[in-house]
Design a protein around this motif. Structure first.
Motif, PDB file in Angstrom:
ATOM      1  N   TRP A  37       0.842  -1.209   0.000  1.00  0.00           N
ATOM      2  CA  TRP A  37       0.000   0.000   0.000  1.00  0.00           C
ATOM      3  C   TRP A  37       0.877   1.259   0.000  1.00  0.00           C
ATOM      4  CZ3 TRP A  37      -4.865  -0.397   3.639  1.00  0.00           C
ATOM      5  CH2 TRP A  37      -5.564  -1.578   3.365  1.00  0.00           C
ATOM      6  N   ASP A  80      -6.972   0.462   9.459  1.00  0.00           N
ATOM      7  CA  ASP A  80      -6.962   0.888   8.054  1.00  0.00           C
ATOM      8  C   ASP A  80      -7.509   2.301   7.879  1.00  0.00           C
ATOM      9  OD1 ASP A  80      -5.781  -1.413   7.224  1.00  0.00           O
ATOM     10  OD2 ASP A  80      -7.589  -2.331   6.373  1.00  0.00           O
ATOM     11  N   ARG A 140      -4.637   4.483   8.173  1.00  0.00           N
ATOM     12  CA  ARG A 140      -3.831   4.474   6.950  1.00  0.00           C
ATOM     13  C   ARG A 140      -4.447   5.361   5.875  1.00  0.00           C
ATOM     14  NH1 ARG A 140      -3.539  -1.164   8.637  1.00  0.00           N
ATOM     15  NH2 ARG A 140      -1.360  -1.637   9.175  1.00  0.00           N
TER      16      ARG A 140
END
Length: 412
Positions: free
Chosen positions: A206, A303, A306
């Motif tokens: 990612w 997440d 993120r």
């Protein structure tokens, strides 16, 4: 091979009573590149930390310098002592913010594994030597070490760390790609290092997102430790005085506080009191400011951290300014001090000499590095040589230079 979690279920873990919903959890890790059975006694992130500590690259940090070379004295920081200090600060931040302490510590302990001998001077010299061959980047080299160069285990090269640890190491300085898919400012000119792009083909890290909150905490811990210990080392080396530090308002305020509480205190104790206050102020600021950022975001899981678009573990604007002022003082008064400038030039010469010699005669390297090197194309040969040089300690690099050349600088 796709990533496979170490455990199929996601049981409650020790520490869940205090771990926040946005913390990473080893029980729901995206796994390791090569699947392994879980440990009955350690979480996946604890195993990562332990593998890092037991690696050859970690032990070599003992003999790699930050700014000074070894002859300066026993009390100056090395890469190893710096790394231990970063680990302590990272754990403190993670604990206060409800994050996974083991992941934060693993990231802190591994973040400098890819550094060359002779600090940033060695990296700059090796990067110049690697021009035309992809350059040299210590974060990318850390990834090469933990995914390829360490050879300790029967089933795989590297340390086979979890996705979360690898992601945090690669994104130590933030995302590598922007929303448009183009390299971020740090990599706009030279592109993303080849080692990272190569690994990305095997396991998607990612690259366009921020890292976990644990990785953000480890990165800030690195900044805090740098500021504090470079003040300490610079004072100890006599490169500047306590009074000269008053040019930085943040430090002047702390020095006034120390003088008011402890009038007539001896110089070394003033230094110690100043360093501990710098660390304390910075750590407490990160905790307060980050709690506000996290509360505003209200992330439901790791997440969402993120994908937040900006770090959520961060300094307040006031401490951002203080950090910049400290670095602005240290740059001319320490990193570019005339005494250090001479050492930097000579250390860079050592790296350039070694690289040039091994490119001309790869068989001059030890057998395990020289094997098959002559059959490699120029770029792959250069990368092999860069791997060898980057892994050297300061003393080993000087020993190699003495073995190959008639004259070797004393670096003093």
């Amino acid at each position: 091979m796709p990533s496979v979690p170490e455990t199929a279920a996601a049981p409650r873990e020790p520490g869940d009573r205090w771990r926040a919903v946005y913390a990473c959890r080893s029980s729901t890790s995206r796994g390791r590149l090569v699947a392994e059975p879980g440990s009955p006694t350690r979480s996946a992130f604890q195993r990562d930390r332990d593998r890092i500590i037991h690696s050859n690259a970690f032990r070599r940090l003992k003999h790699k310098t930050q700014v000074f070379v070894s002859h300066e004295g026993d009390h100056f920081r090395t890469r190893l002592t710096h790394t231990i200090e970063v680990g302590q600060i990272a754990r403190a931040l993670a604990r206060a913010l409800g994050l996974d302490e083991d992941l934060a510590e693993a990231l802190a302990l591994a973040h400098d594994l890819g550094h060359t001998p002779f600090g940033h001077t060695g990296e700059d010299a090796l990067h110049a030597c690697m021009a035309g061959h992809g350059g040299f980047d210590h974060n990318a080299q850390t990834l090469r070490i933990v995914t390829r160069l360490e050879r300790r285990y029967a089933g795989f090269d590297g340390l086979n760390l979890t996705w979360e640890t690898l992601e945090g190491l690669v994104k130590h300085n933030g995302p590598l790609l922007g929303p448009d898919g183009l390299p971020t400012a740090r990599y706009a000119e030279e592109g993303i290092p080849a080692a990272i792009l190569e690994y990305q083909q095997r396991q998607d890290l990612w690259l366009d997102s921020h890292a976990s909150a644990e990785a953000q905490a480890a990165a800030l811990a690195d900044d805090i430790a740098y500021d504090a210990h470079d003040i300490d080392d610079g004072l100890r080396a006599g490169m500047f005085s306590i009074e000269e530090l008053r040019a930085v308002p943040f430090l002047a305020e702390l020095l006034d506080e120390i003088a008011a509480l402890h009038p007539g205190l001896e110089k070394q104790r003033v230094t110690n009191e100043l360093v501990r206050r710098v660390i304390t102020r910075f750590v407490e600021d990160v905790i307060r400011h980050s709690q506000g950022l996290i509360a505003a975001l209200a992330p439901a899981d790791a997440d969402e951290i993120r994908r937040a678009g900006a770090p959520v573990v961060a300094f307040s604007p006031a401490i951002v300014a203080a950090d910049a002022a400290i670095k602005g003082f240290l740059y001319p008064n320490m990193y570019r001090h005339p005494r250090i400038a001479v050492i930097r030039r000579e250390a860079a010469d050592v790296v350039r000499d070694l690289f040039g010699h091994f490119m001309a005669d790869p068989l001059a390297m030890p057998a395990e590095w020289a094997a098959g090197c002559e059959a490699l194309d120029e770029t792959r040969r250069a990368r092999r040589i860069a791997d060898y040089i980057a892994g050297m300690t300061d003393s080993y690099a000087l020993d190699e230079h003495r073995r190959l050349f008639d004259a070797t600088p004393a670096l003093r």
